[in-house]
Design a protein around this motif. Structure first.
Motif, mmCIF file in Angstrom:
data_model
loop_
_atom_site.group_PDB
_atom_site.id
_atom_site.type_symbol
_atom_site.label_atom_id
_atom_site.label_comp_id
_atom_site.label_asym_id
_atom_site.label_seq_id
_atom_site.Cartn_x
_atom_site.Cartn_y
_atom_site.Cartn_z
ATOM 1 N N LYS A 49 5.137 1.971 -11.694
ATOM 2 C CA LYS A 49 5.511 2.701 -10.906
ATOM 3 C C LYS A 49 4.480 3.469 -10.264
ATOM 4 O O LYS A 49 4.906 4.297 -9.029
ATOM 5 N N ARG A 50 3.343 3.376 -10.913
ATOM 6 C CA ARG A 50 1.899 3.899 -10.050
ATOM 7 C C ARG A 50 1.729 2.878 -8.769
ATOM 8 O O ARG A 50 1.007 3.644 -8.134
ATOM 9 N N ALA A 88 -6.017 0.712 -6.393
ATOM 10 C CA ALA A 88 -5.883 -0.292 -6.682
ATOM 11 C C ALA A 88 -7.020 -0.739 -8.331
ATOM 12 O O ALA A 88 -6.268 -0.440 -9.112
ATOM 13 N N LYS A 89 -8.303 -0.332 -8.035
ATOM 14 C CA LYS A 89 -9.481 -0.397 -9.196
ATOM 15 C C LYS A 89 -9.326 0.191 -10.047
ATOM 16 O O LYS A 89 -8.153 -0.325 -11.327
ATOM 17 N N THR A 90 -8.352 1.243 -10.127
ATOM 18 C CA THR A 90 -7.948 1.681 -11.383
ATOM 19 C C THR A 90 -6.733 1.248 -11.947
ATOM 20 O O THR A 90 -6.524 1.324 -13.081
ATOM 21 N N LEU A 91 -5.932 0.903 -11.533
ATOM 22 C CA LEU A 91 -4.501 0.335 -11.937
ATOM 23 C C LEU A 91 -4.860 -0.565 -12.615
ATOM 24 O O LEU A 91 -4.540 -0.905 -13.870
ATOM 25 N N PHE A 92 -5.660 -1.763 -11.667
ATOM 26 C CA PHE A 92 -5.678 -2.957 -12.901
ATOM 27 C C PHE A 92 -6.411 -3.490 -14.106
ATOM 28 O O PHE A 92 -6.525 -3.524 -14.751
ATOM 29 N N LEU A 93 -7.704 -1.642 -13.506
ATOM 30 C CA LEU A 93 -8.422 -1.414 -14.833
ATOM 31 C C LEU A 93 -7.750 -0.894 -16.015
ATOM 32 O O LEU A 93 -7.313 -1.598 -17.133
ATOM 33 N N ARG A 108 1.644 -8.763 -13.945
ATOM 34 C CA ARG A 108 3.475 -8.389 -14.341
ATOM 35 C C ARG A 108 3.719 -7.198 -14.500
ATOM 36 O O ARG A 108 4.382 -6.429 -13.991
ATOM 37 N N ALA A 109 2.611 -6.257 -15.815
ATOM 38 C CA ALA A 109 2.513 -4.919 -15.773
ATOM 39 C C ALA A 109 2.029 -4.553 -14.427
ATOM 40 O O ALA A 109 2.284 -3.094 -14.098
ATOM 41 N N GLY A 136 1.398 -1.014 0.367
ATOM 42 C CA GLY A 136 -0.394 0.237 -0.292
ATOM 43 C C GLY A 136 0.654 1.577 -0.408
ATOM 44 O O GLY A 136 0.279 2.250 0.341
ATOM 45 N N GLY A 137 2.357 0.777 -0.489
ATOM 46 C CA GLY A 137 2.581 2.179 -0.875
ATOM 47 C C GLY A 137 3.675 2.406 0.720
ATOM 48 O O GLY A 137 3.982 3.224 1.148
#
Length: 312
Positions: free
Chosen positions: A164-165, A171-176, A158-159, A12-13
């Motif tokens: 780096k974000r 999490a939802k934004t990054l995974f989507l 993997r992506a 979580g950063g």
């Protein structure tokens, strides 16, 4: 009760680490004395949990994301197999993916979560075991608690883990975002899927999810009917179809509204074998194990009914 905590300091950063004085005070309030172990590298949580269980700790709390929870569960299951020591697992979720905790309905606040764990009774839940080919070409195996899958999910893992974000955006934004990008470049792969004693099913697929829990990918309800205590996997197969249509239909996954989608097949079973069809290099799909991608198919998934004791 002897309580151990396995903390991933960068989950979580680094939120839990930055707020550790408050977290430690809450732990002390609900459990009394506890022993803290911190991870430094991938695989540490498994080793630390195994050591805690072997040294008689009754409850081990995984403080981090899905990867930390999965590794701790793996260590506890190994300890149970090796010496019969059945330590209980608790979750203090914080990370890019907290899908297993989401499926359990755990509170978002640290103190409320720890209070709930302290007051709960341990419940026997199912776990899974996967055998696969690791990135060095060797046969590997490990346990999982939530969902193991292959195809698009492995590439997305993997992506996400390389982005780096990670830890700085939702999490939802990054995974989507990463799912859509990886899907656009994804090449459908041909596999055979065998469930229990049934005849093998051939599929040109984007994804095969072998689910013990309901959620993965930062909130996607991929297996809406999965239960942790039914002794079976829900196997969700997403077959090849129009990429533009499937990208648009990804939204259905967040509400579990994809059961009747024409590209979706859902099966149930206790043992699943997935093998590349034809060209092994071309169709050796990447696997995803609770949010990590350590290798590829061929892979065998087996349910372990009631193998893990979980406090939630």
């Amino acid at each position: 009760m002897k309580v151990g905590v396995v903390l991933n300091p960068i989950a979580g950063g680094g939120w839990l680490k930055r707020h550790w004085s408050e977290v430690a005070a809450s732990l002390k309030n609900h459990f009394g004395d506890f022993e803290l172990r911190e991870t430094q590298a991938e695989g540490d949580a498994e080793r630390l949990a195994l050591d805690l269980a072997a040294n008689g700790f009754d409850l081990v709390i995984a403080a981090g994301g899905d990867g930390t929870a999965s590794e701790v569960a793996d260590g506890l299951l190994q300890a149970s197999k090796e010496n019969g020591r059945a330590s209980e697992l608790g979750l203090l979720p914080c990370g890019t993916g907290i899908d297993f905790a989401r499926g359990l309905g755990l509170p978002k606040e640290v103190d409320a979560t720890l209070k709930r764990i302290a007051e709960a009774k341990g419940r026997a839940v199912d776990a899974g075991r996967i055998c696969y080919i690791d990135d060095h070409g060797a046969l590997a195996s490990r346990h999982f608690v939530n969902i193991a899958s292959l195809g698009l999910s492995g590439a997305t893992d993997r992506a996400v883990n390389a982005d780096k974000r990670k830890g700085n955006v939702a999490a939802k934004t990054l995974f989507l975002c990463r799912t859509v990008v990886e899907f656009a470049r994804y090449r459908f792969q041909d596999v055979t899927i065998s469930v229990d004693d049934g005849a093998p099913v051939e599929a040109r697929m984007a994804l095969v999810a072998v689910a013990n829990g309901k959620f993965f990918g930062g909130g996607m309800m991929i297996a809406p009917d999965a239960e942790l205590t039914d002794g079976q996997f829900d196997i969700v197969i997403l077959r090849a179809a129009s990429k533009l249509k499937l990208i648009w239909d990804i939204r259905l996954l967040y509400g579990g509204r994809h059961r009747n989608h024409p590209a979706i097949t859902i099966l149930r079973g206790k043992k699943v074998v997935v093998e590349p069809l034809g060209d092994v290099e071309r169709n050796g799909a990447l696997v995803d194990i609770d949010g990590e991608s350590p290798g590829r198919i061929p892979a065998t998934f087996e349910i372990l009914p009631g193998a893990l004791t979980l406090r939630y």
